[in-house]
Design a protein around this motif. Sequence first.
Motif, PDB file in Angstrom:
ATOM      1  N   VAL A 181       0.870  -1.183   0.000  1.00 10.50           N
ATOM      2  CA  VAL A 181       0.000   0.000   0.000  1.00 10.50           C
ATOM      3  C   VAL A 181       0.905   1.231   0.000  1.00 10.50           C
ATOM      4  CG1 VAL A 181      -1.779   1.245   1.290  1.00 10.50           C
ATOM      5  CG2 VAL A 181      -1.740  -1.261   1.359  1.00 10.50           C
ATOM      6  N   PHE A 182       0.618   2.178  -0.881  1.00 11.23           N
ATOM      7  CA  PHE A 182       1.372   3.439  -0.913  1.00 11.23           C
ATOM      8  C   PHE A 182       0.373   4.583  -0.793  1.00 11.23           C
ATOM      9  CE2 PHE A 182       3.729   0.343  -3.381  1.00 11.23           C
ATOM     10  CZ  PHE A 182       4.999   0.440  -2.838  1.00 11.23           C
ATOM     11  N   VAL A 183       0.543   5.433   0.184  1.00 17.76           N
ATOM     12  CA  VAL A 183      -0.371   6.568   0.350  1.00 17.76           C
ATOM     13  C   VAL A 183       0.455   7.829   0.559  1.00 17.76           C
ATOM     14  CG1 VAL A 183      -2.482   7.385   1.457  1.00 17.76           C
ATOM     15  CG2 VAL A 183      -1.811   4.993   1.736  1.00 17.76           C
ATOM     16  N   ASP A 184       0.077   8.894  -0.149  1.00 18.67           N
ATOM     17  CA  ASP A 184       0.804  10.156  -0.038  1.00 18.67           C
ATOM     18  C   ASP A 184      -0.201  11.291   0.126  1.00 18.67           C
ATOM     19  OD1 ASP A 184       2.980  11.922  -0.138  1.00 18.67           O
ATOM     20  OD2 ASP A 184       2.709  12.247  -2.302  1.00 18.67           O
ATOM     21  N   PHE A 185      -0.024  12.096   1.160  1.00 20.54           N
ATOM     22  CA  PHE A 185      -0.875  13.277   1.337  1.00 20.54           C
ATOM     23  C   PHE A 185       0.037  14.472   1.572  1.00 20.54           C
ATOM     24  CE2 PHE A 185      -4.859  15.045   3.776  1.00 20.54           C
ATOM     25  CZ  PHE A 185      -4.959  16.077   2.852  1.00 20.54           C
ATOM     26  N   TRP A 220      -5.913   5.229   5.456  1.00 20.55           N
ATOM     27  CA  TRP A 220      -6.091   4.456   4.215  1.00 20.55           C
ATOM     28  C   TRP A 220      -5.324   3.139   4.268  1.00 20.55           C
ATOM     29  CZ3 TRP A 220      -9.889   5.154   0.939  1.00 20.55           C
ATOM     30  CH2 TRP A 220     -10.504   6.411   0.875  1.00 20.55           C
ATOM     31  N   ALA A 221      -4.126   3.187   4.857  1.00 25.61           N
ATOM     32  CA  ALA A 221      -3.354   1.945   4.993  1.00 25.61           C
ATOM     33  C   ALA A 221      -4.104   0.973   5.886  1.00 25.61           C
ATOM     34  CB  ALA A 221      -1.982   2.252   5.588  1.00 25.61           C
ATOM     35  N   SER A 222      -4.712   1.509   6.936  1.00 26.67           N
ATOM     36  CA  SER A 222      -5.471   0.676   7.862  1.00 26.67           C
ATOM     37  C   SER A 222      -6.688   0.054   7.179  1.00 26.67           C
ATOM     38  CB  SER A 222      -5.895   1.545   9.049  1.00 26.67           C
ATOM     39  OG  SER A 222      -6.799   0.865   9.853  1.00 26.67           O
ATOM     40  N   LEU A 223      -7.365   0.839   6.350  1.00 26.96           N
ATOM     41  CA  LEU A 223      -8.523   0.313   5.621  1.00 26.96           C
ATOM     42  C   LEU A 223      -8.123  -0.880   4.765  1.00 26.96           C
ATOM     43  CD1 LEU A 223     -10.250   3.573   4.318  1.00 26.96           C
ATOM     44  CD2 LEU A 223     -11.146   2.013   6.016  1.00 26.96           C
ATOM     45  N   HIS A 285      -2.534   3.842  -3.518  1.00 27.20           N
ATOM     46  CA  HIS A 285      -2.461   2.693  -4.433  1.00 27.20           C
ATOM     47  C   HIS A 285      -2.291   1.427  -3.596  1.00 27.20           C
ATOM     48  CE1 HIS A 285      -1.747   5.606  -7.655  1.00 27.20           C
ATOM     49  NE2 HIS A 285      -0.942   6.194  -6.800  1.00 27.20           N
ATOM     50  N   VAL A 286      -3.132   0.458  -3.878  1.00 26.52           N
ATOM     51  CA  VAL A 286      -3.025  -0.827  -3.178  1.00 26.52           C
ATOM     52  C   VAL A 286      -2.761  -1.887  -4.231  1.00 26.52           C
ATOM     53  CG1 VAL A 286      -4.179  -2.458  -1.642  1.00 26.52           C
ATOM     54  CG2 VAL A 286      -4.760  -0.025  -1.523  1.00 26.52           C
ATOM     55  N   TYR A 287      -1.671  -2.626  -4.057  1.00 29.36           N
ATOM     56  CA  TYR A 287      -1.289  -3.653  -5.035  1.00 29.36           C
ATOM     57  C   TYR A 287      -1.500  -5.042  -4.447  1.00 29.36           C
ATOM     58  CZ  TYR A 287       0.917   0.196  -7.468  1.00 29.36           C
ATOM     59  OH  TYR A 287       1.135   1.382  -8.118  1.00 29.36           O
ATOM     60  N   GLY A 288      -2.095  -5.913  -5.260  1.00 32.38           N
ATOM     61  CA  GLY A 288      -2.316  -7.285  -4.813  1.00 32.38           C
ATOM     62  C   GLY A 288      -1.916  -8.262  -5.900  1.00 32.38           C
ATOM     63  N   SER A 289      -2.170  -9.544  -5.655  1.00 34.93           N
ATOM     64  CA  SER A 289      -1.735 -10.576  -6.588  1.00 34.93           C
ATOM     65  C   SER A 289      -2.471 -10.520  -7.921  1.00 34.93           C
ATOM     66  CB  SER A 289      -1.909 -11.960  -5.944  1.00 34.93           C
ATOM     67  OG  SER A 289      -3.222 -12.070  -5.413  1.00 34.93           O
ATOM     68  N   LYS A 290      -3.667  -9.874  -7.952  1.00 28.16           N
ATOM     69  CA  LYS A 290      -4.436  -9.840  -9.204  1.00 28.16           C
ATOM     70  C   LYS A 290      -4.537  -8.459  -9.837  1.00 28.16           C
ATOM     71  CE  LYS A 290      -7.488 -13.633  -7.832  1.00 28.16           C
ATOM     72  NZ  LYS A 290      -8.866 -13.934  -7.428  1.00 28.16           N
ATOM     73  N   GLY A 291      -3.912  -7.439  -9.219  1.00 29.02           N
ATOM     74  CA  GLY A 291      -4.013  -6.104  -9.799  1.00 29.02           C
ATOM     75  C   GLY A 291      -3.910  -5.043  -8.719  1.00 29.02           C
ATOM     76  N   SER A 292      -4.476  -3.872  -9.001  1.00 32.31           N
ATOM     77  CA  SER A 292      -4.348  -2.775  -8.033  1.00 32.31           C
ATOM     78  C   SER A 292      -5.632  -1.950  -7.968  1.00 32.31           C
ATOM     79  CB  SER A 292      -3.176  -1.865  -8.413  1.00 32.31           C
ATOM     80  OG  SER A 292      -3.497  -1.163  -9.609  1.00 32.31           O
ATOM     81  N   ILE A 293      -5.791  -1.274  -6.852  1.00 31.54           N
ATOM     82  CA  ILE A 293      -6.874  -0.288  -6.727  1.00 31.54           C
ATOM     83  C   ILE A 293      -6.236   1.014  -6.272  1.00 31.54           C
ATOM     84  CG2 ILE A 293      -8.973   0.377  -5.478  1.00 31.54           C
ATOM     85  CD1 ILE A 293      -9.700  -2.534  -5.261  1.00 31.54           C
TER      86      ILE A 293
END
Length: 375
Positions: A181-185, A220-223, A285-293
């Motif tokens: 998970v990458f979050v930038d504010f 967001w990381a927690s979510l 950006h959240v990255y997983g084994s099937k793609g990203s959201i």
Amino acid sequence: MANKSDLPTLKWGIVGCGTISSRFVSDLCLGRPDATTKHVIEAVGSSSMDKASAFVAEHCPAQKPALYDSYEALYNHVSVDIVYIGTPHVLHCENALGAIAAGKHVLCEKPFALNALETRRMIDAARAKGVFLMEGSQVSPLSTSTILKCLIAVWTRFFPVAKKFQSLLHDEKAIGDIASVFVDFGLYMPISIADPTRRTASRALGAGALLDLGIYTLTWASLALDTALSSRHPNVVASMAFASETNPDKKVDEFTSVVLQYPDLKAHAICTSSLLYKSAEEFAHVYGSKGSISVGGHMASRPQYLVVRLNGEEERRLDFNVPGFGFYYEADAVGADIRAGRLENRTCSLDSTLAIMSRMDNARVQCGLTYPQEE
Ligand SMILES: NC(=O)C1=CN([C@@H]2O[C@H](COP(=O)(O)OP(=O)(O)OC[C@H]3O[C@@H](n4cnc5c(N)ncnc54)[C@H](OP(=O)(O)O)[C@@H]3O)[C@@H](O)[C@H]2O)C=CC1
Ligand SMILES: O=C1OC[C@@H](O)[C@H](O)[C@H]1O
């Protein structure tokens, strides 16, 4: 559409007539077809009567609240059900304790307090008095069955876009196993050029990137990653850059990076917050084994859309219309809780507030950031 006068009423006392209180009350006054509560601005407390009356004239002119030039008087206004605290961070604990002592329910802006110690005092006081207490939190309602206890803070969590984000990740498992998970504010408001008396620049008022903006990145990381009891205590690794290392008044973090490591999940989150630049519209950006959201919007506190990118498929964008600022999501949720006799909210539990606050404390200890109130 329910006639507004048929809706159950919640009477608010507003503490502090600054920026966020103005947004909060103007949102409560919006006509909404899906409202579940009729929000009444019953009283307003400010440092001056003139300021309180100008605030009402500008932000809730159709309401007739009692005006006070003392917060204490507002806490004791008999017909106020719940006090909304919109003062600088360093005053949240004192203000909440005052309202709780007067027997009022409390919705307190983010960050809930300066640290976990204050947070604990507020929670203990509310439980002892039997009143509702919640951190103003704008991410969205959690309906997801897979999340045992959600560790999210901040108003943003009540937004429907945040709810969809969670259900895609955890119920539908749209991107498979989450790995990163990458979050930038970032907002451009450097301490060096800011008005030193403002809460966004004054160390005495709790200024700094982590408490002001980083709290959203941790949210967001927690979510994305706080999905099971086992993941409630990720390892925290932090670094900060200060506006000044030598001037104690400016030893305020202008840039903070927090890495959350979840060994059980084989996942991590990298959360950055900064006062030195405006971050990109797609802030998470959240990255997983099937793609990203990815999540985008006006800023990390006010999300507006998701972009789902599944491996081998065309990307899909989901937009969410948010009239006003979006504070009514949390306000309606609070109304439902209070009517049901609940003393805390499930989407934004006091445990979750405490957990995020403890992560911020941990980051600050690692980097040597304290506030005068803690010295
Ligand atoms: N959820 C969200 O999206 C946002 C949340 N916030 C949070 O809301 C809180 C308030 O922020 P914001 O509205 O931007 O701040 P402002 O400075 O605009 O307003 C704060 C208000 O608090 C009162 N106050 C009491 N004591 C002091 C003091 N010593 N110095 C300054 N003000 C004081 C004042 O009201 P009065 O004179 O009427 O008593 C002042 O207008 C912060 O904790 C912040 O993190 C802020 C922005 C966005
Ligand atoms: O909560 C917040 O979100 C948006 C910013 O404007 C602000 O400084 C911060 O308090």
